[in-house]
Motif scaffolding. Structure first.
Motif, PDB file in Angstrom:
ATOM      1  N   TYR A  61       0.945  -1.434   0.316  1.00 23.79           N
ATOM      2  CA  TYR A  61       0.320  -0.056  -0.486  1.00 23.79           C
ATOM      3  C   TYR A  61       0.995   1.312   0.282  1.00 23.79           C
ATOM      4  O   TYR A  61       0.590   2.063  -0.588  1.00 23.79           O
ATOM      5  CB  TYR A  61      -0.783  -0.095   1.501  1.00 23.79           C
ATOM      6  N   PRO A  65      -1.910   2.839  -3.951  1.00 20.57           N
ATOM      7  CA  PRO A  65      -2.987   3.394  -2.395  1.00 20.57           C
ATOM      8  C   PRO A  65      -3.702   2.318  -2.752  1.00 20.57           C
ATOM      9  O   PRO A  65      -4.844   1.932  -2.499  1.00 20.57           O
ATOM     10  CB  PRO A  65      -3.811   4.075  -3.555  1.00 20.57           C
ATOM     11  N   ASP A  66      -4.435   1.299  -4.594  1.00 20.11           N
ATOM     12  CA  ASP A  66      -5.392   0.736  -4.593  1.00 20.11           C
ATOM     13  C   ASP A  66      -5.439  -0.088  -5.647  1.00 20.11           C
ATOM     14  O   ASP A  66      -4.422  -0.339  -6.116  1.00 20.11           O
ATOM     15  CB  ASP A  66      -6.981   1.169  -4.610  1.00 20.11           C
TER      16      ASP A  66
END
Length: 211
Positions: A61, A65-66
């Motif tokens: 992470y 972020p995703d």
């Protein structure tokens, strides 16, 4: 029963300072491998990638972020590798027609070797959710290859970009059908590509290059 080592099954520690980029590369490489196996970006998770390379999920992470950000980074790397393979194929040929044919066949070869990545790169819903502008590079290069054939008088003068788009659409169709229906009795891709080159680009494929 084989005894586990003291570190087996435990997330490894942080990379020393300055090695964060190395971890990022490991994450991207693992993601490519997993996407090729899954053939579906929605089936991937950052935690699964972390487990694959034995790091804490927080380490992944820190860089991504995703899931979409991670998959996009992986696909961009994948596309860069494909562009390099296409360029190398072109460099093995001197004739403009042979160069166009060689670069076109690379897609089929690559898709056969990496059907899962092909599906994510070209058929996933990520194409509608995210900007994949990096994919335009192959399109521009194909247009340039078609233009070289036209400039050499080997193909009828036309809008090279439109002709290249028709060629790419035909090849992607042939490749996608093979990826999604692998058990069908498909004709050799080389023969289809030669027909596309003749019918869509208007070139004569040298006898030594195909049927």
């Amino acid at each position: 029963m084989e005894a586990k080592s003291p570190t087996q099954g435990r997330p490894r520690g942080r990379n020393p300072r300055g090695q964060g980029e190395r971890l990022r590369e490991e994450v991207v490489t693992a993601t490519l491998r997993m996407l090729d196996e899954l053939g579906d970006d929605q089936a991937l998770s950052l935690r699964a990638v972390a487990r694959e390379i034995n790091v804490a999920a927080t380490s992944v992470y820190l860089h991504f972020p995703d899931r979409d950000a991670l998959v996009l980074a992986a696909l961009e790397r994948c596309h860069q590798d494909l562009v390099l393979a296409v360029r190398q194929a072109e460099l093995t040929e001197d004739h403009p027609v042979a160069q166009l044919r060689a670069r076109t066949l690379v897609l089929g070869t690559w898709a056969h070797q990496h059907p899962g990545l092909y599906k994510v790169l070209h058929e996933s819903t990520l194409n509608q959710r995210a900007d994949m502008g990096f994919k335009e590079e192959l399109g521009r290069a194909t247009t340039a290859a078609v233009q070289r054939c036209m400039d050499a008088g080997l193909a009828p003068a036309n809008d090279a970009a439109t002709v290249a788009l028709d060629l790419r659409a035909a090849v992607h169709g042939a490749v996608s059908m093979r990826v999604n229906e692998p058990d069908q009795d498909w004709p050799p891709l080389e023969d289809q590509v030669d027909r596309f080159l003749r019918k869509l680009v208007g070139i004569s494929v040298p006898a030594s290059e195909g049927a």
